[in-house]
Design a protein around this motif. Structure first.
Motif, PDB file in Angstrom:
ATOM      1  N   THR A   1     -18.309 -16.980  17.861  1.00 18.34           N
ATOM      2  CA  THR A   1     -19.567 -16.854  18.567  1.00 18.34           C
ATOM      3  C   THR A   1     -20.435 -17.987  18.066  1.00 18.34           C
ATOM      4  OG1 THR A   1     -20.463 -15.084  16.800  1.00 18.34           O
ATOM      5  CG2 THR A   1     -19.324 -14.399  18.951  1.00 18.34           C
ATOM      6  N   TYR A   2     -20.508 -18.169  16.583  1.00 17.18           N
ATOM      7  CA  TYR A   2     -21.382 -19.215  15.928  1.00 17.18           C
ATOM      8  C   TYR A   2     -20.969 -20.599  16.586  1.00 17.18           C
ATOM      9  CZ  TYR A   2     -23.475 -22.386  12.673  1.00 17.18           C
ATOM     10  OH  TYR A   2     -24.111 -23.613  12.121  1.00 17.18           O
ATOM     11  N   GLN A   3     -19.589 -20.741  16.335  1.00 11.20           N
ATOM     12  CA  GLN A   3     -19.338 -22.178  17.040  1.00 11.20           C
ATOM     13  C   GLN A   3     -19.477 -22.290  18.458  1.00 11.20           C
ATOM     14  OE1 GLN A   3     -18.122 -24.329  14.913  1.00 11.20           O
ATOM     15  NE2 GLN A   3     -17.782 -22.849  13.407  1.00 11.20           N
ATOM     16  N   GLU A   4     -19.788 -21.416  19.338  1.00 11.64           N
ATOM     17  CA  GLU A   4     -20.017 -21.459  20.639  1.00 11.64           C
ATOM     18  C   GLU A   4     -21.201 -21.738  20.720  1.00 11.64           C
ATOM     19  OE1 GLU A   4     -20.532 -18.337  24.289  1.00 11.64           O
ATOM     20  OE2 GLU A   4     -18.552 -18.169  23.302  1.00 11.64           O
ATOM     21  N   PHE A   5     -22.193 -20.847  19.927  1.00 16.01           N
ATOM     22  CA  PHE A   5     -23.650 -21.146  19.977  1.00 16.01           C
ATOM     23  C   PHE A   5     -24.033 -22.496  19.682  1.00 16.01           C
ATOM     24  CE2 PHE A   5     -27.146 -21.121  16.923  1.00 16.01           C
ATOM     25  CZ  PHE A   5     -28.190 -20.727  17.634  1.00 16.01           C
ATOM     26  N   ILE A   6     -23.578 -22.860  18.629  1.00 16.04           N
ATOM     27  CA  ILE A   6     -24.052 -24.226  17.852  1.00 16.04           C
ATOM     28  C   ILE A   6     -23.674 -25.514  18.682  1.00 16.04           C
ATOM     29  CG2 ILE A   6     -22.017 -24.982  16.594  1.00 16.04           C
ATOM     30  CD1 ILE A   6     -25.519 -24.617  15.277  1.00 16.04           C
ATOM     31  N   ARG A   7     -22.730 -25.391  19.682  1.00 15.21           N
ATOM     32  CA  ARG A   7     -22.708 -26.573  20.489  1.00 15.21           C
ATOM     33  C   ARG A   7     -23.778 -27.055  21.503  1.00 15.21           C
ATOM     34  NH1 ARG A   7     -17.123 -24.485  20.634  1.00 15.21           N
ATOM     35  NH2 ARG A   7     -17.594 -23.315  22.591  1.00 15.21           N
ATOM     36  N   GLY A   8     -24.642 -25.994  21.681  1.00 18.73           N
ATOM     37  CA  GLY A   8     -25.904 -26.223  22.510  1.00 18.73           C
ATOM     38  C   GLY A   8     -26.990 -26.423  21.784  1.00 18.73           C
ATOM     39  N   ILE A   9     -27.124 -26.652  20.495  1.00 23.07           N
ATOM     40  CA  ILE A   9     -28.205 -26.783  19.479  1.00 23.07           C
ATOM     41  C   ILE A   9     -28.289 -28.067  18.820  1.00 23.07           C
ATOM     42  CG2 ILE A   9     -29.288 -25.949  17.389  1.00 23.07           C
ATOM     43  CD1 ILE A   9     -29.368 -23.747  19.669  1.00 23.07           C
ATOM     44  N   ASP A  10     -29.495 -28.640  18.784  1.00 17.68           N
ATOM     45  CA  ASP A  10     -29.443 -29.890  17.862  1.00 17.68           C
ATOM     46  C   ASP A  10     -30.448 -29.966  17.035  1.00 17.68           C
ATOM     47  OD1 ASP A  10     -31.814 -30.548  19.310  1.00 17.68           O
ATOM     48  OD2 ASP A  10     -30.870 -32.167  20.476  1.00 17.68           O
TER      49      ASP A  10
ATOM     50  N   ILE B   1     -27.574 -10.239  28.460  1.00 17.07           N
ATOM     51  CA  ILE B   1     -26.650 -11.290  29.186  1.00 17.07           C
ATOM     52  C   ILE B   1     -25.224 -11.142  28.721  1.00 17.07           C
ATOM     53  CG2 ILE B   1     -26.423 -13.721  28.911  1.00 17.07           C
ATOM     54  CD1 ILE B   1     -29.082 -12.883  30.287  1.00 17.07           C
ATOM     55  N   LYS B   2     -25.090 -10.575  27.498  1.00 22.43           N
ATOM     56  CA  LYS B   2     -23.746 -10.433  26.925  1.00 22.43           C
ATOM     57  C   LYS B   2     -23.542  -9.648  25.588  1.00 22.43           C
ATOM     58  CE  LYS B   2     -19.977 -13.339  25.427  1.00 22.43           C
ATOM     59  NZ  LYS B   2     -19.467 -15.050  25.268  1.00 22.43           N
ATOM     60  N   SER B   3     -22.546  -9.040  25.482  1.00 24.38           N
ATOM     61  CA  SER B   3     -22.240  -8.307  24.456  1.00 24.38           C
ATOM     62  C   SER B   3     -20.857  -8.450  24.118  1.00 24.38           C
ATOM     63  CB  SER B   3     -22.663  -6.902  24.284  1.00 24.38           C
ATOM     64  OG  SER B   3     -22.175  -6.228  25.474  1.00 24.38           O
ATOM     65  N   GLN B   4     -20.578  -8.453  22.808  1.00 28.24           N
ATOM     66  CA  GLN B   4     -19.141  -8.183  22.316  1.00 28.24           C
ATOM     67  C   GLN B   4     -18.968  -7.986  21.053  1.00 28.24           C
ATOM     68  OE1 GLN B   4     -18.443 -12.703  23.074  1.00 28.24           O
ATOM     69  NE2 GLN B   4     -18.643 -13.183  21.058  1.00 28.24           N
ATOM     70  N   SER B   5     -17.771  -7.695  20.634  1.00 28.66           N
ATOM     71  CA  SER B   5     -17.399  -6.981  19.272  1.00 28.66           C
ATOM     72  C   SER B   5     -16.125  -7.739  18.547  1.00 28.66           C
ATOM     73  CB  SER B   5     -17.331  -5.523  19.226  1.00 28.66           C
ATOM     74  OG  SER B   5     -18.492  -4.557  19.575  1.00 28.66           O
ATOM     75  N   TYR B   6     -16.181  -7.722  17.399  1.00 29.14           N
ATOM     76  CA  TYR B   6     -15.221  -8.420  16.441  1.00 29.14           C
ATOM     77  C   TYR B   6     -15.594  -8.045  15.072  1.00 29.14           C
ATOM     78  CZ  TYR B   6     -18.915 -11.852  15.615  1.00 29.14           C
ATOM     79  OH  TYR B   6     -20.145 -12.298  15.222  1.00 29.14           O
ATOM     80  N   ASN B   7     -14.136  -7.620  14.602  1.00 28.17           N
ATOM     81  CA  ASN B   7     -14.259  -7.321  12.884  1.00 28.17           C
ATOM     82  C   ASN B   7     -15.397  -6.370  12.585  1.00 28.17           C
ATOM     83  OD1 ASN B   7     -13.443  -7.355  10.311  1.00 28.17           O
ATOM     84  ND2 ASN B   7     -14.432  -9.142   9.962  1.00 28.17           N
ATOM     85  N   GLY B   8     -15.778  -5.389  13.438  1.00 23.34           N
ATOM     86  CA  GLY B   8     -16.865  -4.279  13.352  1.00 23.34           C
ATOM     87  C   GLY B   8     -18.233  -4.896  13.744  1.00 23.34           C
ATOM     88  N   ILE B   9     -18.504  -6.117  13.886  1.00 25.42           N
ATOM     89  CA  ILE B   9     -19.545  -6.761  14.269  1.00 25.42           C
ATOM     90  C   ILE B   9     -19.933  -6.601  15.840  1.00 25.42           C
ATOM     91  CG2 ILE B   9     -20.961  -8.956  14.187  1.00 25.42           C
ATOM     92  CD1 ILE B   9     -19.386  -9.554  11.621  1.00 25.42           C
TER      93      ILE B   9
ATOM     94  N   ARG C   1     -34.222 -16.645  24.052  1.00 24.76           N
ATOM     95  CA  ARG C   1     -32.867 -16.103  24.074  1.00 24.76           C
ATOM     96  C   ARG C   1     -32.863 -15.380  22.563  1.00 24.76           C
ATOM     97  NH1 ARG C   1     -27.831 -18.699  26.104  1.00 24.76           N
ATOM     98  NH2 ARG C   1     -28.609 -17.839  28.095  1.00 24.76           N
ATOM     99  N   PHE C   2     -32.469 -14.082  22.593  1.00 26.85           N
ATOM    100  CA  PHE C   2     -32.091 -13.448  21.268  1.00 26.85           C
ATOM    101  C   PHE C   2     -30.649 -13.241  21.084  1.00 26.85           C
ATOM    102  CE2 PHE C   2     -36.355 -12.306  22.656  1.00 26.85           C
ATOM    103  CZ  PHE C   2     -37.101 -12.104  21.257  1.00 26.85           C
ATOM    104  N   HIS C   3     -29.952 -13.781  20.130  1.00 28.17           N
ATOM    105  CA  HIS C   3     -28.678 -13.488  20.014  1.00 28.17           C
ATOM    106  C   HIS C   3     -28.490 -12.949  18.601  1.00 28.17           C
ATOM    107  CE1 HIS C   3     -24.206 -15.105  19.837  1.00 28.17           C
ATOM    108  NE2 HIS C   3     -24.373 -14.401  19.190  1.00 28.17           N
ATOM    109  N   ILE C   4     -28.306 -11.673  18.454  1.00 28.59           N
ATOM    110  CA  ILE C   4     -28.337 -10.663  17.229  1.00 28.59           C
ATOM    111  C   ILE C   4     -26.817 -10.304  17.114  1.00 28.59           C
ATOM    112  CG2 ILE C   4     -29.231  -8.782  16.215  1.00 28.59           C
ATOM    113  CD1 ILE C   4     -31.836  -9.224  17.882  1.00 28.59           C
ATOM    114  N   SER C   5     -26.272 -10.586  15.833  1.00 26.45           N
ATOM    115  CA  SER C   5     -25.299  -9.983  15.368  1.00 26.45           C
ATOM    116  C   SER C   5     -25.429  -8.692  14.729  1.00 26.45           C
ATOM    117  CB  SER C   5     -24.275 -11.128  14.335  1.00 26.45           C
ATOM    118  OG  SER C   5     -24.007 -12.020  15.302  1.00 26.45           O
ATOM    119  N   VAL C   6     -24.875  -7.574  14.926  1.00 25.98           N
ATOM    120  CA  VAL C   6     -25.436  -6.432  14.169  1.00 25.98           C
ATOM    121  C   VAL C   6     -24.145  -6.330  13.417  1.00 25.98           C
ATOM    122  CG1 VAL C   6     -25.698  -3.802  14.355  1.00 25.98           C
ATOM    123  CG2 VAL C   6     -26.655  -5.457  16.210  1.00 25.98           C
TER     124      VAL C   6
END
Length: 176
Positions: free
Chosen positions: A38-47, A160-168, A131-136
């Protein structure tokens, strides 16, 4: 216009760090099974990143003392200290909302609000976060540094979206 995105992790009870700033709890159920997709996907759109002094200091002294981990971004560090800029790091002493206003007008990708709480709060108050992208993270801290403080008005968001991985669980909301 560039979007302003808060990408941050918090405990299930809403803290972004322990009282002393410690973040060693930022991992999933299986610490060796770290999925940064999720970080790798996010960071592609950031400079551009906006980072408070405490977060910056923690990165350079504890988390990554040998290498600036955001070297592909232009990082604005909010501080009252007068420090020399580098090619990718700009030390600024200005109001975070005014800085965001300036950066939004410049060409580029989206702007990441990296932390910490004193940087985030004025932006929430002024409704500057698009946009709020929060990893719980699956932990209850009980106390610490809160992500959200008391605000003067209700902020309506749209999932917009939710997803889970490794308990996060990642939740992504946009302003309505």
């Amino acid at each position: 216009m560039r979007k302003v995105i808060l990408f941050i992790a918090m405990s299930l009870d809403g803290y972004i760090a322990q009282k002393d700033g410690n973040v060693d709890w930022l991992r999933g159920q299986e610490p060796d099974n770290d999925d940064m997709m999720t970080y790798q996907e996010f960071i592609r759109g950031i400079d551009t990143a906006i980072i408070g002094w405490n977060t910056y200091d923690q990165i350079v002294t504890e988390l990554s003392p040998d290498e600036w981990i955001y070297k592909d971004l232009t990082s604005y560090i909010l501080t009252h200290k007068e420090l020399p800029d580098t090619e990718n790091i700009k030390f600024v002493n200005e109001n975070v909302c005014e800085l965001v206003d300036k950066l939004r007008q410049e060409p580029g990708k989206d702007i990441w609000i990296c932390g910490g709480a004193t940087v985030i709060q004025p932006l929430i108050e002024k409704d500057y976060i698009d946009r709020f992208h929060i990893s719980v993270i699956p932990v209850i801290l009980g106390n610490g540094i809160r992500l959200f403080e008391i605000t003067e008005s209700t902020k309506l968001l749209k999932l917009i979206k939710s997803q889970s991985y490794n308990g996060i669980t990642d939740v992504i909301y946009e302003r309505r």
